[in-house]
Design an enzyme around this catalytic site. Structure first.
Site, PDB file in Angstrom:
ATOM      1  N   SER A 198      -6.493   6.515  30.055  1.00  0.00           N
ATOM      2  CA  SER A 198      -7.099   5.227  30.565  1.00  0.00           C
ATOM      3  C   SER A 198      -6.843   5.113  31.945  1.00  0.00           C
ATOM      4  O   SER A 198      -5.628   5.313  32.569  1.00  0.00           O
ATOM      5  CB  SER A 198      -6.239   4.101  29.975  1.00  0.00           C
ATOM      6  OG  SER A 198      -6.597   4.048  28.634  1.00  0.00           O
ATOM      7  N   LEU A 199      -7.920   5.451  32.939  1.00  0.00           N
ATOM      8  CA  LEU A 199      -7.775   5.394  34.365  1.00  0.00           C
ATOM      9  C   LEU A 199      -7.920   4.167  35.154  1.00  0.00           C
ATOM     10  O   LEU A 199      -7.114   3.655  35.976  1.00  0.00           O
ATOM     11  CB  LEU A 199      -8.645   6.104  34.816  1.00  0.00           C
ATOM     12  CG  LEU A 199      -8.361   7.719  34.908  1.00  0.00           C
ATOM     13  CD1 LEU A 199      -9.570   8.727  35.573  1.00  0.00           C
ATOM     14  CD2 LEU A 199      -6.961   8.299  35.258  1.00  0.00           C
ATOM     15  N   HIS A 200      -9.202   3.185  34.797  1.00  0.00           N
ATOM     16  CA  HIS A 200      -9.356   1.948  35.360  1.00  0.00           C
ATOM     17  C   HIS A 200      -9.439   1.914  36.695  1.00  0.00           C
ATOM     18  O   HIS A 200      -9.874   0.659  37.084  1.00  0.00           O
ATOM     19  CB  HIS A 200      -8.338   1.181  34.746  1.00  0.00           C
ATOM     20  CG  HIS A 200      -8.024   1.061  33.337  1.00  0.00           C
ATOM     21  ND1 HIS A 200      -9.137   1.587  32.291  1.00  0.00           N
ATOM     22  CD2 HIS A 200      -6.907   1.037  32.629  1.00  0.00           C
ATOM     23  CE1 HIS A 200      -8.600   1.405  31.082  1.00  0.00           C
ATOM     24  NE2 HIS A 200      -7.230   1.179  31.334  1.00  0.00           N
ATOM     25  N   CYS A 240      -0.148  -4.187  30.776  1.00  0.00           N
ATOM     26  CA  CYS A 240      -1.347  -4.088  31.623  1.00  0.00           C
ATOM     27  C   CYS A 240      -2.043  -5.624  31.672  1.00  0.00           C
ATOM     28  O   CYS A 240      -2.096  -6.143  30.624  1.00  0.00           O
ATOM     29  CB  CYS A 240      -2.679  -3.114  31.171  1.00  0.00           C
ATOM     30  SG  CYS A 240      -1.884  -1.474  31.178  1.00  0.00           S
ATOM     31  N   GLU A 254      -2.012  -4.707  13.980  1.00  0.00           N
ATOM     32  CA  GLU A 254      -3.569  -4.687  13.666  1.00  0.00           C
ATOM     33  C   GLU A 254      -4.015  -2.922  13.563  1.00  0.00           C
ATOM     34  O   GLU A 254      -3.407  -2.067  14.392  1.00  0.00           O
ATOM     35  CB  GLU A 254      -4.393  -5.420  14.520  1.00  0.00           C
ATOM     36  CG  GLU A 254      -4.552  -4.697  16.088  1.00  0.00           C
ATOM     37  CD  GLU A 254      -5.576  -5.212  16.754  1.00  0.00           C
ATOM     38  OE1 GLU A 254      -6.398  -4.388  17.409  1.00  0.00           O
ATOM     39  OE2 GLU A 254      -5.754  -6.453  16.758  1.00  0.00           O
ATOM     40  N   ASN A 307     -13.244  -7.002  27.277  1.00  0.00           N
ATOM     41  CA  ASN A 307     -13.372  -7.766  26.122  1.00  0.00           C
ATOM     42  C   ASN A 307     -12.398  -8.860  26.706  1.00  0.00           C
ATOM     43  O   ASN A 307     -11.191  -8.953  26.367  1.00  0.00           O
ATOM     44  CB  ASN A 307     -13.111  -6.915  25.103  1.00  0.00           C
ATOM     45  CG  ASN A 307     -13.465  -7.794  23.841  1.00  0.00           C
ATOM     46  OD1 ASN A 307     -14.257  -8.550  23.618  1.00  0.00           O
ATOM     47  ND2 ASN A 307     -12.659  -7.306  22.778  1.00  0.00           N
ATOM     48  N   CYS A 347       3.393  -4.025  23.572  1.00  0.00           N
ATOM     49  CA  CYS A 347       3.538  -2.786  24.354  1.00  0.00           C
ATOM     50  C   CYS A 347       4.447  -3.152  25.645  1.00  0.00           C
ATOM     51  O   CYS A 347       4.290  -3.965  26.206  1.00  0.00           O
ATOM     52  CB  CYS A 347       2.062  -2.372  24.872  1.00  0.00           C
ATOM     53  SG  CYS A 347       1.943  -1.074  25.679  1.00  0.00           S
ATOM     54  N   CYS A 380      -7.056  -4.255  21.175  1.00  0.00           N
ATOM     55  CA  CYS A 380      -5.960  -3.839  21.794  1.00  0.00           C
ATOM     56  C   CYS A 380      -5.150  -5.161  21.380  1.00  0.00           C
ATOM     57  O   CYS A 380      -4.835  -5.909  22.363  1.00  0.00           O
ATOM     58  CB  CYS A 380      -6.250  -3.604  23.043  1.00  0.00           C
ATOM     59  SG  CYS A 380      -4.899  -2.621  23.410  1.00  0.00           S
ATOM     60  N   CYS A 424      -5.183  -6.836  28.991  1.00  0.00           N
ATOM     61  CA  CYS A 424      -4.830  -6.366  27.593  1.00  0.00           C
ATOM     62  C   CYS A 424      -3.877  -7.407  27.132  1.00  0.00           C
ATOM     63  O   CYS A 424      -2.872  -7.653  27.392  1.00  0.00           O
ATOM     64  CB  CYS A 424      -4.303  -5.101  27.852  1.00  0.00           C
ATOM     65  SG  CYS A 424      -3.535  -4.641  26.073  1.00  0.00           S
ATOM     66  N   CYS A 445      -8.909   2.943  13.755  1.00  0.00           N
ATOM     67  CA  CYS A 445      -8.039   2.808  14.837  1.00  0.00           C
ATOM     68  C   CYS A 445      -6.731   2.328  14.709  1.00  0.00           C
ATOM     69  O   CYS A 445      -6.584   1.219  14.060  1.00  0.00           O
ATOM     70  CB  CYS A 445      -8.877   1.714  16.010  1.00  0.00           C
ATOM     71  SG  CYS A 445      -8.093   1.322  17.399  1.00  0.00           S
ATOM     72  N   GLY A 466      -0.123  -0.946  21.696  1.00  0.00           N
ATOM     73  CA  GLY A 466       1.027  -0.108  22.070  1.00  0.00           C
ATOM     74  C   GLY A 466       0.456   1.223  22.651  1.00  0.00           C
ATOM     75  O   GLY A 466      -0.510   1.509  22.804  1.00  0.00           O
ATOM     76  N   SER A 507      -5.056   7.653  22.765  1.00  0.00           N
ATOM     77  CA  SER A 507      -5.439   7.199  24.047  1.00  0.00           C
ATOM     78  C   SER A 507      -4.001   6.854  24.922  1.00  0.00           C
ATOM     79  O   SER A 507      -3.140   6.517  24.233  1.00  0.00           O
ATOM     80  CB  SER A 507      -6.291   6.010  23.838  1.00  0.00           C
ATOM     81  OG  SER A 507      -6.665   5.362  25.088  1.00  0.00           O
TER      82      SER A 507
HETATM   83  N1  SAH Z   1      -2.106   2.345  25.307  1.00  0.00           N
HETATM   84  C1  SAH Z   1      -3.052   3.118  25.451  1.00  0.00           C
HETATM   85  C2  SAH Z   1      -3.881   2.891  24.010  1.00  0.00           C
HETATM   86  C3  SAH Z   1      -4.069   1.550  23.688  1.00  0.00           C
HETATM   87  S1  SAH Z   1      -5.121   0.506  24.457  1.00  0.00           S
HETATM   88  C4  SAH Z   1      -4.013   2.923  26.575  1.00  0.00           C
HETATM   89  O1  SAH Z   1      -3.940   2.034  27.176  1.00  0.00           O
HETATM   90  O2  SAH Z   1      -4.965   3.950  26.763  1.00  0.00           O
HETATM   91  C5  SAH Z   1      -6.898   1.302  24.086  1.00  0.00           C
HETATM   92  C6  SAH Z   1      -8.077   1.042  25.285  1.00  0.00           C
HETATM   93  O3  SAH Z   1      -8.291  -0.445  25.165  1.00  0.00           O
HETATM   94  C7  SAH Z   1      -7.561   1.280  26.785  1.00  0.00           C
HETATM   95  O4  SAH Z   1      -8.346   2.180  26.977  1.00  0.00           O
HETATM   96  C8  SAH Z   1      -7.371   0.027  27.215  1.00  0.00           C
HETATM   97  O5  SAH Z   1      -7.619  -0.096  28.666  1.00  0.00           O
HETATM   98  C9  SAH Z   1      -8.523  -0.617  26.529  1.00  0.00           C
HETATM   99  N2  SAH Z   1      -8.381  -2.218  26.594  1.00  0.00           N
HETATM  100  C10 SAH Z   1      -7.247  -2.923  26.404  1.00  0.00           C
HETATM  101  N3  SAH Z   1      -7.629  -4.281  26.901  1.00  0.00           N
HETATM  102  C11 SAH Z   1      -8.628  -4.317  26.615  1.00  0.00           C
HETATM  103  C12 SAH Z   1      -9.841  -5.394  26.889  1.00  0.00           C
HETATM  104  N4  SAH Z   1      -9.445  -6.628  26.999  1.00  0.00           N
HETATM  105  N5  SAH Z   1     -11.237  -5.091  27.040  1.00  0.00           N
HETATM  106  C13 SAH Z   1     -11.599  -3.869  27.085  1.00  0.00           C
HETATM  107  N6  SAH Z   1     -10.644  -2.746  26.728  1.00  0.00           N
HETATM  108  C14 SAH Z   1      -9.593  -2.986  26.739  1.00  0.00           C
HETATM  109 FE1  SF4 Z   2      -0.229  -1.042  26.739  1.00  0.00          FE
HETATM  110 FE2  SF4 Z   2      -2.542   0.347  26.629  1.00  0.00          FE
HETATM  111 FE3  SF4 Z   2      -2.497  -2.494  26.472  1.00  0.00          FE
HETATM  112 FE4  SF4 Z   2      -1.716  -1.104  28.695  1.00  0.00          FE
HETATM  113  S1  SF4 Z   2      -3.767  -1.265  27.683  1.00  0.00           S
HETATM  114  S2  SF4 Z   2      -0.742  -2.853  27.681  1.00  0.00           S
HETATM  115  S3  SF4 Z   2      -0.766   0.829  27.927  1.00  0.00           S
HETATM  116  S4  SF4 Z   2      -1.846  -0.920  24.882  1.00  0.00           S
END
Ligand code: SAH
Ligand code: SF4
Length: 352
Positions: free
Chosen positions: A217-219, A116, A92, A293, A112, A336, A119, A105, A162, A194
């Protein structure tokens, strides 16, 4: 064997190929300009090249990009597209129209490998890396669409499917090709990469001499919590991730942004905000708070809107800049991997 895609080549490779064919040096600029500046999809259109060179290019290479197989708009200028690749895999890409900005984007992998749990892309597993041409073509796709309205892509965020720094070489090549002033000429400062925190990749990127923005991405404010949300955290603890990000900031002079997905009852309390502020205090940093989301099968809940505001206020109170990325935020709209998920549910409109 399928023909190589011209968009996978770096400029010096194209120049070497044309030189090997006995072409004068200026031909490389011409071909590059057609492919990356004029966005040509066919060598026949390269009218200032001799006919036999056009034919030879067409025998040796293709310029075909990924094919859109589904689209979804939000009615407010954001458009997601599902693109089918040469081997039938799909990725996408998203266009976000916001004020004067036209941000695309893009994805760097099919699936990936990080996984996570919040995601949608992470849940689908890892299929393969994209090539440099496949990565850049997502931008070219929207650039062609915008051209019809006399508009251009102004920004690129590498925040789709990814982990870009686990497909480092292809991602960098795509960004260099898009940045090249002989063609697409997208300023590096208009690009944001990112990463989930791949330390060696951040260190390498700091040495590229390319002024792209870095988002990390810290979280979570602690390693224990972060390990639950980001499986790679086992390998690279927060201290190492932050040290690499500091190195990036000092090498490029760019402010690093930190992404923090807010998950209800998991990482959205005030003590989490205070922990995050302690981690980031004194750094050239900006926090992007992204309310979770939801997508089918993801075992989390979006945070309470009051908790989001309180979290942000707590950061600001402790002198950490923070913004809430609401409905138009990139990570939310891009979702994502969620476009693919929605297609599986049959909820997407097919292109007409
Ligand atoms: N792999 C990289 C880039 C792609 S994800 C990364 O993890 O940074 C891009 C952003 O979308 C990241 O900050 C990720 O944490 C966020 N993301 C992934 N799934 C999500 C969701 N369900 N709701 C909100 N943000 C999300
Ligand atoms: Fe991969 Fe980023 Fe999604 Fe984590 S948040 S699974 S690193 S795409």
């Amino acid at each position: 064997m399928a023909k190589p895609n011209l968009l996978d080549l770096a400029y010096p490779d194209l120049a070497a190929e044309l030189a090997a064919w006995g072409e004068p040096a200026y031909r490389a600029d011409q071909v590059w300009g057609w492919a990356w500046g004029e966005l040509a999809t066919d060598f026949g259109a390269m009218t200032n090249l001799p006919r036999d060179l056009r034919a030879r290019l067409g025998e040796a290479f293709t310029l075909a990009g990924p094919v859109p197989i589904a689209r979804q708009g939000d009615g407010e200028g954001t458009e997601k597209v599902l693109l089918s690749l040469r081997d039938g895999q799909a990725i996408e890409a998203v266009l976000i129209r916001e004020d004067g900005r036209r941000t695309v984007c893009i994805s760097t992998q099919v699936g990936c490998p990080v996984g996570c749990p919040f995601c949608a892309t992470g849940r689908m597993g890892y299929v393969r890396d994209l090539t440099a041409g496949e990565i850049a073509s997502q931008v070219l796709h929207f650039a062609r669409e915008l051209r019809g309205a006399g508009e251009r892509v102004t920004h690129v965020v590498v925040m789709g499917m990814g982990e870009p720094l686990l497909n480092y070489d292809a991602t960098l090549q795509a960004l260099r090709n898009l940045n090249d002033p002989r063609g697409f000429a997208l300023g590096a400062r208009r690009v944001t990469v990112s990463t989930v925190g791949v330390v060696p990749g951040i260190v390498r990127l700091a040495g590229e001499g390319l002024q792209v923005n870095l988002a990390v991405s810290l979280h979570a404010p602690t390693d224990a919590l972060r390990r639950e949300l980001v499986p790679l955290a086992e390998r690279w603890p927060l201290a190492d991730v932050l040290a690499a990000a500091d190195r990036y900031a000092s090498a490029t002079g760019r402010r690093v942004s930190y992404e923090y997905v807010l998950l209800r009852g998991v990482n959205d309390r005030l003590d989490h905000a205070r922990g995050l502020a302690r981690l980031l205090r004194g750094r050239l940093a900006h926090v992007n708070l992204i309310p979770f989301n939801p997508a089918p099968g993801l075992p989390y809940q979006p945070p309470d809107p009051d908790a989001v505001d309180a979290f942000r206020r707590e950061l600001v109170l402790h002198s950490v800049d923070a913004t809430v990325r609401r409905s138009r935020g990139v990570a939310i709209e891009a979702g994502c991997g969620q476009l693919r998920g929605q297609r599986a549910d049959g909820a997407l409109e097919q292109p007409s």
